[in-house]
Write an enzyme that holds these catalytic residues in place. Structure first.
Site, PDB file in Angstrom:
ATOM      1  N   LYS A   1       0.841  -1.201   0.000  1.00  0.00           N
ATOM      2  CA  LYS A   1       0.000   0.000   0.000  1.00  0.00           C
ATOM      3  C   LYS A   1       0.876   1.250   0.000  1.00  0.00           C
ATOM      4  CE  LYS A   1      -0.398  -0.001   5.037  1.00  0.00           C
ATOM      5  NZ  LYS A   1      -1.288   0.085   6.209  1.00  0.00           N
TER       6      LYS A   1
ATOM      7  N   TYR B   1      15.477  30.736   4.975  1.00  0.00           N
ATOM      8  CA  TYR B   1      14.374  31.491   5.565  1.00  0.00           C
ATOM      9  C   TYR B   1      14.526  31.626   7.072  1.00  0.00           C
ATOM     10  CZ  TYR B   1      11.930  30.990   1.099  1.00  0.00           C
ATOM     11  OH  TYR B   1      11.581  31.043  -0.224  1.00  0.00           O
TER      12      TYR B   1
END
Length: 381
Positions: A52, A273
């Site tokens: 999955k 940043y």
């Protein structure tokens, strides 16, 4: 010229020089891990490979093709994933079990596709029976027992009623039963109590019986001899669950990026940043073409996370941004734009594991692997 360029763009995208950030998937390591796990749980116990979430970020179709002759089943989360596998393996495909509850809207597709489905309640059985009757088919059901996971499954008091409901509905067949461990890598006593309880709940049943995830296979193989199938996930991809006993697994995935820029910076220069990093001396720094848009966690910012360049560990400076990170290469004067950097995997004698990245990011390796985005090309070796 422009039209010709656009027409050939798909071929151009496959060129190695255009790979800025990619993962390499080692098929031989994947097969080796499957063999190790088969040995661990006993050759009489078949494997249900959990593929999955795009095979934990490794690529569901390629992983299924690689494992098709080594496993009895594939486990997926929904009908769409099951269809992907069937499309990749149109002939001789192993059985496919949908682990999660099937929604009402998916039910018809699940039955039509012949997928095996997990059920927890009589209401689900009734829905499958009605849909199967309408389609002239039989719904293949796996009854789930809730022995402690608390996410789905019938409580022990309701277990026999669920089994009887499946057996009583003519368009349903009891193909298997299963349960799930919430903390096999953390609480041995609780897990053993789950196993003992499930052993009693399945006594006398002749259908498929499955319960062991990766940690269950590794740490409790001697306790699950009554199971006909086991369900490895993380361990298939070469990562041992934390606290699980050590076994010889090979990491399947290596995540790489390229150096895009190398610069000399002066004391006082801030990076990324928020200006959270400020150089205290003259430094040589490299920018890499990877960021959180590729699935490299922003939570690694300021955590002394490292990458490998020229076989050496290089610390990340400042915050991880969407498309780039900056690392310290002051001790690597030979580094140039275009050089490879390893974010997860081995380079030289050094190794950065998915578990190491997860620990520094404050999460788990499942999250790291499944978080690698589609922008990152998968290259199969």
């Amino acid at each position: 010229m422009l039209c010709g360029f656009i027409f050939k763009l798909p071929d151009i995208l496959n060129l190695n020089p255009l790979r800025r950030c990619w993962v390499e998937i080692d098929r031989s390591a994947l097969r080796l891990n499957a063999e190790v796990l088969k040995f661990q749980c006993g050759q009489e116990t078949g494997l249900m490979a959990v593929v999955k979430a795009d095979a934990y970020g490794h690529g569901i179709c390629e992983v299924a093709i690689t494992l098709r002759d080594l496993v009895k089943w594939f486990c997926v989360a929904n009908v769409r994933e099951g269809i992907q596998i069937r499309s990749a393996i149109p002939e001789g495909c192993p059985s496919i079990l949908i682990l999660s509850p099937v929604t009402p809207e998916e039910t018809e597709f699940a039955v039509a596709g012949g997928f095996s489905c997990s059920v927890s309640s009589i209401e689900e059985v009734e829905r499958f029976d009605a849909v199967a009757e309408k389609m002239g088919k039989v719904a293949k059901l796996h009854a789930v027992a809730d022995t402690g996971m608390g996410r789905m499954g019938a409580a022990p008091a309701d277990w026999k009623s669920l089994l009887n409901a499946i057996l009583a509905h003519p368009h349903c067949v009891l193909e298997g039963v299963g349960t799930h461990f919430p903390n096999a890598d953390e609480d041995a006593a609780f897990t053993k109590s789950q196993i003992d309880q499930f052993r009693e709940m399945t006594r006398g049943l002749t259908c498929q019986i499955h319960l062991a995830n990766s940690a269950g296979i590794i740490d409790f193989s001697e306790n699950i001899d009554f199971a006909t199938l086991s369900r490895p996930g993380l361990a298939l991809y070469g990562v041992s669950p934390e606290c699980a006993r050590a076994v010889n697994l090979c990491p399947v995935l290596t995540m790489k990026s390229r150096v895009t820029l190398v610069r000399e910076i002066s004391p006082g220069t801030t990076i990324s940043y928020g200006s959270t990093y400020r150089a205290t001396s003259q430094m040589r720094v490299a920018s890499l073409a990877v960021g959180y848009a590729d699935g490299y966690p922003r939570h690694l910012s300021g955590k002394d996370a490292e990458v490998l360049i020229s076989g050496k560990r290089c610390v990340i400076l400042g915050r991880v941004t969407m498309d780039q990170i900056v690392v310290d290469v002051s001790d690597l004067p030979q580094v140039q734009p275009g050089d490879e950097a390893v974010l997860i995997g081995k380079q030289g004698s050094q190794m950065i594991t998915a578990t190491e990245v997860a620990t520094k990011a404050g999460t788990i390796p499942w999250d790291i692997l499944t978080g690698i985005t589609k922008r990152v090309e998968r290259v199969y070796l």
